[in-house]
Design a protein around this motif. Sequence first.
Motif, short mmCIF file in Angstrom:
data_model
loop_
_atom_site.label_atom_id
_atom_site.label_comp_id
_atom_site.label_asym_id
_atom_site.label_seq_id
_atom_site.Cartn_x
_atom_site.Cartn_y
_atom_site.Cartn_z
N GLN A 154 0.52 3.53 -3.15
CA GLN A 154 -0.83 4.08 -3.30
C GLN A 154 -1.05 5.24 -2.33
O GLN A 154 -1.60 6.27 -2.70
N VAL A 155 -0.59 5.05 -1.09
CA VAL A 155 -0.74 6.12 -0.08
C VAL A 155 0.09 7.34 -0.50
O VAL A 155 -0.38 8.47 -0.43
N PHE A 201 -6.18 4.06 4.52
CA PHE A 201 -6.51 5.33 3.89
C PHE A 201 -7.26 6.28 4.84
O PHE A 201 -7.19 7.50 4.67
N LEU A 226 -3.43 13.80 6.24
CA LEU A 226 -3.57 14.81 5.21
C LEU A 226 -4.28 16.05 5.76
O LEU A 226 -3.83 17.18 5.55
N ALA A 276 -1.10 13.73 -4.63
CA ALA A 276 -2.21 14.28 -5.41
C ALA A 276 -3.02 15.29 -4.60
O ALA A 276 -3.61 16.21 -5.17
N ARG A 277 -3.02 15.15 -3.29
CA ARG A 277 -3.81 16.05 -2.44
C ARG A 277 -3.00 17.23 -1.91
O ARG A 277 -3.47 17.99 -1.09
N TYR A 283 0.78 -1.25 0.00
CA TYR A 283 0.00 0.00 0.00
C TYR A 283 0.81 1.30 0.00
O TYR A 283 0.24 2.37 -0.20
N ARG A 326 -7.37 -1.81 3.69
CA ARG A 326 -7.22 -0.66 2.80
C ARG A 326 -7.98 0.55 3.34
O ARG A 326 -7.45 1.66 3.38
N GLY A 384 0.98 8.24 -3.52
CA GLY A 384 0.30 8.88 -4.65
C GLY A 384 -0.88 9.71 -4.19
O GLY A 384 -1.10 10.83 -4.68
N TYR A 385 -1.65 9.18 -3.25
CA TYR A 385 -2.81 9.90 -2.70
C TYR A 385 -2.35 11.20 -2.04
O TYR A 385 -2.92 12.28 -2.28
N LEU A 386 -1.30 11.12 -1.22
CA LEU A 386 -0.82 12.30 -0.50
C LEU A 386 -0.24 13.35 -1.45
O LEU A 386 -0.47 14.55 -1.27
N HIS A 434 -5.86 9.90 5.37
CA HIS A 434 -6.72 11.08 5.25
C HIS A 434 -6.59 11.97 6.49
O HIS A 434 -6.52 13.19 6.37
#
Length: 183
Positions: free
Chosen positions: A30-31, A73, A80, A37-38, A27, A69, A33-35, A77
């Motif tokens: 993916q984490v 996330f 974030l 992107a945000r 993971y 998952r 990439g999420y961070l 979040h």
Amino acid sequence: MTDALTDDGLRAGARDPELFSLVYRTYASQVLGYLKARGVEDPEAVMQEVFLAVLPRLDTVSGGLGGLRTFIFSVAHARLVDDHRRQSRTPVQLPFDADLDQRAESSAEAEALERVSPQEVLALLQGLLDEQREVLTMRLVGGLTVDEVAAVMGKSAGSVKQLQRRALTRLREQSAVKEYVAP
């Protein structure tokens, strides 16, 4: 691989470094990439915080892969949101740009040079010992640091500071005598 990430596998191996390594490898990208992107300021550091928060709580996860998952996330979040709150409270820091600095105050050095003629400065410097004059000239006129003056003169930084202090003390004494004697 997925057998270890079931509810029973997570509870049984919650303290197993290999399980944590598996979760991280599965993971982390993916984490991250999420961070990114945000708009997280330092996504790699926040990702590390996410997995440091996840590790001790792996045995509480339920719902298999989907639950794991979701848990990861939800922690990501929360981190974030913390990062965005911190960014909103922290003032923006811009690098100093001398061309944009509009302050009009002159420096103490500029004011002193306006009050004293070059001839007076030379006369004051002539009243100093050679090494004192050399130190002050390099420091004030040349703009060298104490370490740079020490290197040029082949002395220690401490001896340069001492010479500078003695020179300034002597100049103060000369100025005080001049003011006292002046009409």
